[in-house]
Design a protein around this motif. Structure first.
Motif, PDB file in Angstrom:
ATOM      1  N   GLN A  86       0.895  -7.534  20.061  1.00 16.96           N
ATOM      2  CA  GLN A  86       1.576  -8.244  21.152  1.00 16.96           C
ATOM      3  C   GLN A  86       3.641  -7.452  21.264  1.00 16.96           C
ATOM      4  O   GLN A  86       4.399  -7.097  21.547  1.00 16.96           O
ATOM      5  CB  GLN A  86       2.473  -9.361  19.797  1.00 16.96           C
ATOM      6  CG  GLN A  86       3.403 -10.712  20.920  1.00 16.96           C
ATOM      7  CD  GLN A  86       2.477 -11.473  20.207  1.00 16.96           C
ATOM      8  OE1 GLN A  86       2.860 -12.159  18.770  1.00 16.96           O
ATOM      9  NE2 GLN A  86       2.708 -13.126  21.003  1.00 16.96           N
ATOM     10  N   ASN A  89       4.331  -5.118  23.075  1.00 21.64           N
ATOM     11  CA  ASN A  89       4.809  -5.769  24.931  1.00 21.64           C
ATOM     12  C   ASN A  89       2.632  -5.797  25.799  1.00 21.64           C
ATOM     13  O   ASN A  89       2.558  -5.620  26.306  1.00 21.64           O
ATOM     14  CB  ASN A  89       5.653  -5.149  25.222  1.00 21.64           C
ATOM     15  CG  ASN A  89       6.844  -5.899  25.177  1.00 21.64           C
ATOM     16  OD1 ASN A  89       7.058  -6.972  24.433  1.00 21.64           O
ATOM     17  ND2 ASN A  89       7.746  -5.179  24.807  1.00 21.64           N
ATOM     18  N   THR A  91      -0.752  -7.372  26.852  1.00 22.14           N
ATOM     19  CA  THR A  91      -1.213  -8.983  26.815  1.00 22.14           C
ATOM     20  C   THR A  91      -2.363  -8.747  26.918  1.00 22.14           C
ATOM     21  O   THR A  91      -2.696  -7.885  27.110  1.00 22.14           O
ATOM     22  CB  THR A  91      -0.484  -9.587  28.564  1.00 22.14           C
ATOM     23  OG1 THR A  91       0.443  -9.209  28.712  1.00 22.14           O
ATOM     24  CG2 THR A  91      -1.489 -10.839  28.313  1.00 22.14           C
ATOM     25  N   SER A  93      -6.224 -10.269  26.903  1.00 23.74           N
ATOM     26  CA  SER A  93      -6.797 -11.541  27.322  1.00 23.74           C
ATOM     27  C   SER A  93      -7.856 -11.864  27.023  1.00 23.74           C
ATOM     28  O   SER A  93      -8.250 -11.309  25.385  1.00 23.74           O
ATOM     29  CB  SER A  93      -7.723 -10.614  28.861  1.00 23.74           C
ATOM     30  OG  SER A  93      -8.880  -9.943  27.928  1.00 23.74           O
ATOM     31  N   LYS A 135      -2.969 -16.711  28.036  1.00 23.72           N
ATOM     32  CA  LYS A 135      -2.647 -16.159  29.203  1.00 23.72           C
ATOM     33  C   LYS A 135      -3.862 -15.063  29.027  1.00 23.72           C
ATOM     34  O   LYS A 135      -4.181 -14.928  28.537  1.00 23.72           O
ATOM     35  CB  LYS A 135      -1.394 -15.509  28.908  1.00 23.72           C
ATOM     36  CG  LYS A 135       0.228 -16.245  29.045  1.00 23.72           C
ATOM     37  CD  LYS A 135       1.523 -15.305  29.237  1.00 23.72           C
ATOM     38  CE  LYS A 135       2.606 -16.581  28.688  1.00 23.72           C
ATOM     39  NZ  LYS A 135       3.729 -15.746  27.972  1.00 23.72           N
ATOM     40  N   ALA A 137      -4.567 -11.121  31.832  1.00 25.76           N
ATOM     41  CA  ALA A 137      -4.004 -10.515  31.971  1.00 25.76           C
ATOM     42  C   ALA A 137      -5.439  -9.598  31.656  1.00 25.76           C
ATOM     43  O   ALA A 137      -6.333  -9.469  31.298  1.00 25.76           O
ATOM     44  CB  ALA A 137      -2.692  -9.904  31.159  1.00 25.76           C
TER      45      ALA A 137
END
Length: 146
Positions: A86, A89, A91, A93, A135, A137
Motif C-alpha cells: 500500500q 501505491n 492496489t 486484489s 477495491k 484491481a
C-alpha cells in the motif's frame, strides 16, 4: 430487552473502568446513561473479563463481535506485506491476497495441525479485521514475491 454493544462501546467501558476504582454497579449506571441503553452488572463483568483482549485489539469500532483468527502469525505477516504494498501505491486484489496468504502458509509455522483453507469467508474476515476496503484491481503478480 437485550442490547448489543459495539466494540467501541465495550472499549469505552474498559477505559472508564481503568480510570479508577469503580464497582460494576456504578459502571453499569454510568454506561447506561452514557450509551442510552440499559446494561446489567453481569454484562459489565463479562466485558471486563475480556478487557485485555479488547484494549489490545485492532478491531473496527462498529463491530459487535470479535473472534481471533486461526492463523494469527500468518495474518500478521500478510497484513505487514499488505501495508508495504500500500505504501508503494500498489492496489492489491482479493486474488492477490489469497495467493500471498497461500505462499506465506508454506513458510510460517502453524498454530494448529489442521489444513487451512483460504476461502472467500476467510478473506472477508481478514479484510474486516484489518479495515481493508474491497477495491478490485488487476496488478502484475510480480508483487507477490516481494
Amino acid at each position: 430487552m437485550r442490547s448489543e454493544f459495539s466494540m467501541a462501546e465495550r472499549i469505552q467501558i474498559c477505559c472508564h473502568h481503568e480510570g479508577g476504582r469503580i464497582t460494576n454497579k456504578a459502571l453499569s449506571l454510568w454506561a447506561g446513561e452514557k450509551m442510552g441503553k440499559p446494561i446489567s452488572e453481569m454484562t459489565i463483568s463479562r466485558i471486563l473479563i475480556r478487557k485485555i483482549e479488547l484494549l489490545g485489539s485492532d478491531v473496527g469500532s462498529n463491530r459487535k463481535h470479535y473472534r481471533k483468527p486461526e492463523c494469527l502469525n500468518l495474518e500478521s505477516i500478510l497484513y505487514s506485506w499488505f501495508l508495504t504494498m500500500q505504501e508503494a501505491n500498489v492496489t492489491i486484489s482479493d486474488a492477490m491476497l489469497i495467493a500471498k496468504a497461500k505462499m506465506l502458509s508454506n513458510s510460517v509455522p502453524r498454530e494448529s495441525a489442521k489444513e487451512f483453507k483460504f476461502s472467500n469467508g476467510w478473506l472477508q474476515g481478514f479484510k474486516s479485521r484489518h479495515d481493508i476496503s474491497s477495491k478490485q484491481a488487476s496488478v502484475s503478480l510480480e508483487f507477490l514475491h516481494q
